[in-house]
Motif scaffolding. Structure first.
Motif, PDB file in Angstrom:
ATOM      1  N   GLN A 631       0.829  -1.196   0.000  1.00  0.00           N
ATOM      2  CA  GLN A 631       0.000   0.000   0.000  1.00  0.00           C
ATOM      3  C   GLN A 631       0.865   1.249   0.000  1.00  0.00           C
ATOM      4  O   GLN A 631       2.003   1.242   0.474  1.00  0.00           O
ATOM      5  N   TYR A 632       0.278   2.334  -0.510  1.00  0.00           N
ATOM      6  CA  TYR A 632       0.905   3.644  -0.479  1.00  0.00           C
ATOM      7  C   TYR A 632       0.045   4.564   0.363  1.00  0.00           C
ATOM      8  O   TYR A 632      -1.117   4.809   0.036  1.00  0.00           O
ATOM      9  N   GLY A 633       0.617   5.044   1.468  1.00  0.00           N
ATOM     10  CA  GLY A 633      -0.108   5.956   2.338  1.00  0.00           C
ATOM     11  C   GLY A 633       0.177   7.393   1.960  1.00  0.00           C
ATOM     12  O   GLY A 633       1.327   7.788   1.752  1.00  0.00           O
ATOM     13  N   LEU A 634      -0.864   8.216   1.859  1.00  0.00           N
ATOM     14  CA  LEU A 634      -0.724   9.631   1.544  1.00  0.00           C
ATOM     15  C   LEU A 634      -0.364  10.373   2.825  1.00  0.00           C
ATOM     16  O   LEU A 634      -1.146  10.404   3.780  1.00  0.00           O
ATOM     17  N   LEU A 635       0.827  10.956   2.860  1.00  0.00           N
ATOM     18  CA  LEU A 635       1.274  11.675   4.051  1.00  0.00           C
ATOM     19  C   LEU A 635       0.604  13.045   4.095  1.00  0.00           C
ATOM     20  O   LEU A 635       0.719  13.832   3.155  1.00  0.00           O
ATOM     21  N   THR A 636      -0.096  13.313   5.198  1.00  0.00           N
ATOM     22  CA  THR A 636      -0.802  14.582   5.330  1.00  0.00           C
ATOM     23  C   THR A 636      -0.295  15.425   6.484  1.00  0.00           C
ATOM     24  O   THR A 636      -0.450  16.641   6.478  1.00  0.00           O
ATOM     25  N   LYS A 637       0.324  14.779   7.485  1.00  0.00           N
ATOM     26  CA  LYS A 637       0.737  15.519   8.671  1.00  0.00           C
ATOM     27  C   LYS A 637       2.001  14.905   9.239  1.00  0.00           C
ATOM     28  O   LYS A 637       2.143  13.685   9.289  1.00  0.00           O
ATOM     29  N   ALA A 638       2.919  15.764   9.669  1.00  0.00           N
ATOM     30  CA  ALA A 638       4.193  15.290  10.205  1.00  0.00           C
ATOM     31  C   ALA A 638       3.976  14.382  11.390  1.00  0.00           C
ATOM     32  O   ALA A 638       3.147  14.649  12.249  1.00  0.00           O
TER      33      ALA A 638
END
Length: 759
Positions: A631-638
């Motif tokens: 899977q590829y997780g979309l990074l939204t927050k540090a």
């Protein structure tokens, strides 16, 4: 307590007695016929001096070497033979091991000044003729630790008689706060780079209180204290051990890979820059509800720290107390912000400056306002809706700003429905109160309490709405300068004003900002391609004082839809190769925006400020190496795990997962194919099934595409992919699938293989 083991090897005393007959006769007068027994000899090796910090556990190792074939039983003794009057340092030592080693263990005492001490080691044995003793002296210099007096308080409301514990490396210092929660304590630093952690425990009516605070390392604290050697809360606000410092402590600890606390000051500074103070205030408000409002802790929870360390428990507790009073958290946050102890005015800070307001922790945020506060009581406020003139006053550390003549910028038109009655409102920026938050010296963070003007579109009645947000505030000196060679060496994905996109039909104010591919040439010109039709836009560029300026001239671009405009990029962060910038766009002739965005008695409001991202394209990256078994997780927050994932399977299908909350997951199936730049996904909707589907094959009735996502790979570092994401949404209207909206941006995808997911 840190234990050091030190092998000390310098000079030695070698006692060797001759055993042959001739030598014996010459020395002792023995007759040739007298039987001589071979004697025993040893040598002792250890250092004769050392330097040790006070209050440090230490070990000295002596090596006892046999120098003849015969052996004897050895007796080892250590003692202090020279020290100041009253000096006390218990010694613990071992006899000689089979390996010929003898150890001395001790802990250097607490001393007020550098102290010289002499130790003596004695090794006694029968050498075959008499009892012999070899003695060695060791000179120790016990160095006094650097000392500091810290003075602060334990408060939510004041916590009387709290037990305050300060831990610095292996040292621990304690005191009890007075009945107002105030404390003073002398501490010492064995090493300047050790982190300082404060714990405060309440008692009696405050026995649920367990607060924490990271102060920083010894070097930073000693520097802040100055020549008087006293550090106060005015010099380090984390000495006010409170709900706020506890919230920061918990969030920072949750971000740490290691479980044993912070490693160094640089890591603390970096994490403070990435903190979302909205999260800090929410947790601090939760603690305040327990301590001040006497809200009972959940069953099995004994103190405030235990409550907020558990993310799920924290979320549930907030939901529980909010169910009785939906505004309780915001009310408590307001109390914290305007509490002069929890959020004191910083006498060292000046608001009269130009500040870029950014959400450094959010990878996808489009917010980046600019406050330009002049010392004449006026200034300007640049937002994503426009720039307008403000007036301001400062009282008790609170900056009050207001749009001059009440001419703020239009934000959006929105509608609500109640009792079958629909009301619509135009929302405008109106005023705000700004306060500096209690953060470290490495970052300035501001609390902004917005007051929005709401104008009823039917009756013109005016009401106001309050909302708050927190930002990192960077000045011009904090801007990361651009490098012209770096720009010319690569093709870039960059956020620009793209006039091929028409935003005039939107209900909100927004310039058409898209992520496009741009090339910078060495003659100060360049070009990029528009999103809709791929039209090539020529531009001029220059770097001045580290800030990139791109100018588009309409006359230079007769074949594309373009007006004169200037875009300036102030680089505020470099995250995984993505350059986060404040993008200021001055486009006075722009027409394809919401008309209300341009309505103002003070002139056109198409000078906007927002976040714009840039990333260099790595042409050497092999797109075919894109993994498809995880899977590829979309990074939204540090420092937070992704909540949205793309999963691909080898049969050319996949699913997009979006975790709404702990119990709800949205799933969007898709089909996919490789492209020259990455992957393209397509999702569909079946009216007969009333469901999203991965394709329309073998589906009866109406079925149409709802979304296409182009994932174009820009670069890769470790498991992190930098992508340009282009999302096109479709609607089915009058029997035809039509484009409803397009959006593009730079994003980061983190790859998780199947084994990681299963764990």
């Amino acid at each position: 307590m840190t234990i050091y083991k030190h092998l000390l090897v310098v000079g030695f005393i070698l006692l060797t007695l001759q055993g042959c007959k001739d030598t014996a006769k010459k020395i002792f007068g023995f007759d040739d016929q007298f039987p001589v027994k071979e004697l025993v000899a040893y040598k002792v090796l250890l250092n004769n001096k050392d330097v040790i910090k006070e209050q440090t556990a230490w070990t000295i190792q002596a090596d006892i070497k046999q120098t003849t074939t015969n052996a004897a039983e050895l007796q080892v003794f250590w003692g202090i033979i020279d020290a100041p009057v009253g000096f006390d340092m218990p010694l613990s030592f071992t006899q000689v091991s089979e390996q010929g080693q003898a150890l001395l263990n001790f802990v250097t005492p607490d001393v007020d000044e550098d102290t010289q001490v002499t130790l003596q080691m004695s090794v006694s044995f029968d050498n075959g003729r008499e009892l012999e003793t070899i003695s060695k002296e060791v000179d120790l210099l016990i160095q006094v630790n650097k000392q500091l007096i810290i003075s602060g308080s334990v408060t939510d409301e004041p916590i009387p008689n709290a037990l305050v514990t300060v831990v610095i490396g292996h040292l621990e210092f304690q005191t009890t706060a007075d009945n107002q929660g105030k404390y003073t304590l002398e501490v010492e630093f064995p090493e300047d780079d050790l982190m300082v952690v404060v714990t405060a425990e309440g008692s009696d009516d405050f026995d649920s209180v367990l607060f924490k605070s990271y102060l920083g390392d010894g070097e930073s604290l000693l520097s802040s204290a100055g020549i008087d050697g006293v550090l106060t809360a005015d010099e380090n606000n984390n000495l006010t051990v409170s709900n706020v410092t506890t919230a920061k402590y918990v969030i920072i600890n949750n971000q740490l890979v290691e479980d044993d606390g912070l490693l160094n000051q640089a890591q603390l500074d970096d994490m403070n820059k990435q903190l979302d103070f909205n999260d800090v205030l929410e947790i601090a408000a939760l603690i305040k509800a327990v301590v001040d409002n006497n809200v009972e802790l959940p069953e099995g929870i004994t103190n405030t720290l235990q409550l907020v360390k558990d993310k799920q428990l924290t979320a549930q507790f907030i939901a529980d107390i909010s169910s009785e009073n939906p505004d309780v958290i915001n009310e408590l946050i307001n109390d914290i912000i305007y509490d002069p102890t929890l959020t004191p005015a910083d006498p060292r800070f000046s608001f009269t400056n130009k500040f870029y307001l950014v959400k450094s922790d959010e990878y996808q945020s489009a917010i980046s306002d600019v406050f330009d506060i002049k010392d004449d009581g006026e200034g300007s406020w640049s937002t994503s809706s426009g720039t307008f003139v403000i007036t301001w006053t400062l009282t008790d550390g609170v900056l009050s700003i207001a749009a001059r003549d009440d001419e703020g910028a239009f934000i959006e038109t929105y509608c609500t429905s109640e009792n079958n009655i629909t009301s619509c409102y135009d929302k405008y920026y109106s005023s705000a109160k700004v306060k500096k938050l209690p953060t470290s010296d490495s970052v300035v963070q501001l609390y902004v309490d917005y007051s929005y003007k709401l104008v009823n579109t039917d009756s013109s009645e005016v009401t106001y709405l309050q909302q708050f947000n927190t930002f990192n505030a960077l000045s011009d000196k904090d801007v990361i300068p651009f490098d012209d060679k770096e720009l010319m060496d690569s093709q870039w994905v960059i956020s620009v004003l793209d006039e091929s996109v028409d935003n005039s039909n939107l209900m909100f104010a927004a310039l058409p900002i898209e992520s496009v591919y741009a090339t910078f040439k060495d003659d100060g010109t360049g070009f990029y391609h528009q999103l809709i039709d791929g039209g090539e836009v020529q531009f001029n560029w220059a770097i001045t004082f580290g800030i990139l300026a791109i100018e588009v001239v309409a006359d230079d671009n007769p074949t594309v839809n373009s007006t004169n405009h200037l875009m300036t990029y102030a680089q505020i962060n470099n995250l995984q190769g993505v350059r986060q910038t404040n993008l200021l766009i001055n486009a006075p002739e722009l027409v394809n925006v919401n008309p209300k965005m341009k309505t103002s008695t003070s002139g056109m409001l198409t000078t906007v400020s927002l976040r714009g991202d840039m990333a260099a394209v790595n042409v050497a990256f092999d797109v075919n190496s894109f993994e498809l078994d995880g899977q590829y997780g979309l990074l939204t927050k540090a420092y937070q795990s992704p909540t949205e994932f793309l999963q691909f399977s080898t049969d050319k299908f996949g699913e997009q997962y979006r975790h709404i909350d702990s119990n709800t997951v949205e799933v969007l199936p898709f089909e996919w194919n490789e492209t020259e730049l990455g992957i393209i996904t397509k999702s569909y909707y079946s009216e007969a099934d009333d469901a999203n589907v991965s394709n329309c094959d073998d589906i009866e009735g109406t079925c149409y595409m709802t979304q296409q996502r182009d994932v174009e790979i820009v670069d890769k570092a470790g498991n992190i992919y930098t992508i340009r994401s282009l999302v096109t949404d479709f609607i089915f209207k009058e029997g035809v699938t039509q484009v409803e909206a397009r959006s593009s941006n730079i994003a980061l995808l983190e790859y998780f293989d199947n084994s990681e997911l299963n764990n």
